[in-house]
Design an enzyme around this catalytic site. Structure first.
Site, PDB file in Angstrom:
ATOM      1  N   ARG A 102       4.812   6.136  -3.635  1.00 16.78           N
ATOM      2  CA  ARG A 102       3.377   6.251  -3.889  1.00 16.78           C
ATOM      3  C   ARG A 102       2.980   5.139  -4.847  1.00 16.78           C
ATOM      4  O   ARG A 102       3.794   4.708  -5.683  1.00 16.78           O
ATOM      5  CB  ARG A 102       3.048   7.600  -4.544  1.00 16.78           C
ATOM      6  CG  ARG A 102       3.052   8.772  -3.577  1.00 16.78           C
ATOM      7  CD  ARG A 102       1.819   8.763  -2.669  1.00 16.78           C
ATOM      8  NE  ARG A 102       1.759   9.906  -1.786  1.00 16.78           N
ATOM      9  CZ  ARG A 102       2.176   9.909  -0.515  1.00 16.78           C
ATOM     10  NH1 ARG A 102       2.696   8.826   0.032  1.00 16.78           N
ATOM     11  NH2 ARG A 102       2.058  10.992   0.229  1.00 16.78           N
ATOM     12  N   HIS A 159      -0.390   1.213   3.655  1.00 15.69           N
ATOM     13  CA  HIS A 159       0.115   2.598   3.697  1.00 15.69           C
ATOM     14  C   HIS A 159       0.391   3.044   5.143  1.00 15.69           C
ATOM     15  O   HIS A 159      -0.162   4.044   5.621  1.00 15.69           O
ATOM     16  CB  HIS A 159      -0.868   3.551   3.002  1.00 15.69           C
ATOM     17  CG  HIS A 159      -0.223   4.845   2.591  1.00 15.69           C
ATOM     18  ND1 HIS A 159      -0.560   5.532   1.461  1.00 15.69           N
ATOM     19  CD2 HIS A 159       0.747   5.594   3.185  1.00 15.69           C
ATOM     20  CE1 HIS A 159       0.160   6.642   1.373  1.00 15.69           C
ATOM     21  NE2 HIS A 159       0.978   6.698   2.418  1.00 15.69           N
TER      22      HIS A 159
END
Ligand code: NDP
Ligand code: OXD
Length: 311
Positions: A226, A274
């Site tokens: 993340r 992402h």
């Protein structure tokens, strides 16, 4: 027995794929797609990315929350009530995508793609000595579903593998380290560091100046965990000082990465938006249906999050 009613909250085009899959494989489940909730008192299961505090009152009979991803950090920041179990995605398709991405990123660092890209821009023909995988130590932070699958593939490719986790692990031919005491010896042997940790209060900001200093000079980073794991300013400093040779980043502190952010144009950074691994309905629904069946039989679902651990 009460009918299982599942509410999906996501993009309308994805909801239609979920609806078709539920109709084909589990017509007995009452599938509903946001915003057409029907009688909210029927909803026992919900699948979503983001939790909103009003949902607790809005769905008084909610029993389980299904995350639409493998990560669940978005929930701990959104005050999801303690009593509600969270089930996350564990799916072979998601794992395969991540293994492919990590392989690509480690290979790109191993074969010095970023350095050659810089030479190319300068139209400079600058061959460098080649090393094989067996001469390259690679470390993976996080040895869970995704990290352990990635490390297995890196091992097959011949890399010298090491891994770091919270509790101790034993993986054949992988040097395993754990906890705070295991972190420095793990890091100082990582020429390529891959982050596949979950984001929790313990791991937030873990890739900071202090950690980066413990990597050998010239090391390279892959962040697929993340954005909150990485202190981007510290990464930029380590790249600019030459301590790090490059970074391949899929996740960012702020997504989408804001226009003008220095990572967009940094010559030592390769980035993707992402997409290392994306949840595709065909794979995820299979797992959700298996879990609904387990829950209806009174069994534990697979991928149940430990709320105390935070992952
Ligand atoms: P798991 O829960 O299966 O594994 C987590 C691993 O991290 C475990 O090995 C765990 O240790 C370790 N860990 C957790 N906390 C700590 C800590 N404080 N110190 C050291 N190790 C720790 O997760 P997954 O492998 O399924 O997924 C990992 C993450 O990947 C997700 O949470 C998500 O953030 C990210 N992800 C990113 C995607 C992308 O497209 N970029 C797609 C999918 C996921 P232990 O073994 O001791 O429990
Ligand atoms: C996930 C993600 O957690 O896509 O599944 O990041």
């Amino acid at each position: 027995m009460r009918r299982a009613t599942f509410l999906f909250r996501g993009k309308p085009e994805v909801a239609e794929r979920w609806r078709n899959l539920f109709q084909t494989h589990a017509p007995e489940v009452d599938f509903r797609a946001w915003p057409d909730t029907g009688d909210v008192k029927d909803i026992r299961y919900i699948g979503l990315w983001d939790w909103e505090p009003s949902f607790e009152r809005h769905f008084p009979n909610l029993e389980v929350v299904f995350s639409l991803g493998a990560g669940i950090d978005q929930f701990w920041k959104a005050d999801l009530p303690e009593h509600l179990p969270i089930v996350r995605v564990i799916d072979d398709d998601l794992t395969q995508q991540m293994v492919e991405y990590v392989t690509f990123a480690v290979m790109a660092h191993h074969r010095e793609l970023i350095t050659y890209q810089t030479s190319r821009e300068a139209q400079a023909w600058q061959p460098r000595p080649v090393r094989t995988a067996g001469e390259r130590p690679v470390g993976v932070m996080g040895l869970g579903v995704l990290g352990s699958a990635a490390v297995e593939r890196l091992k097959q490719l011949g890399f010298q593998c090491r891994g770091w986790s919270r509790t101790s692990r034993d993986i054949p031919e992988v040097a395993c380290y754990s906890g705070a005491v295991g972190l420095p010896p793990f890091l100082n042997g990582c020429e390529i560091l891959v982050c596949l940790l979950p984001l929790t209060p313990e791991t937030e900001g873990i890739i900071n100046a202090r950690l980066l200093r413990q990597l050998p000079p010239g090391a390279a980073l892959v962040n697929v965990g993340r954005g909150g794991h990485l202190v981007e300013r510290d990464l930029l400093d380590a790249l600019d000082s030459g301590h790090l040779s490059g970074a391949i980043l899929d996740v960012f502190e702020s997504e989408p990465l804001p226009p003008g952010h220095p990572l967009w144009t940094h010559p030592k950074v390769l980035m993707t938006p992402h997409v290392a691994s994306t949840t595709r309905p065909e794979g995820v629904v299979r797992g959700v249906l298996e879990n609904l069946r387990r829950l209806e039989r009174g069994e534990h679902p697979l991928g149940l999050v430990d709320r105390k651990r935070g992952y």
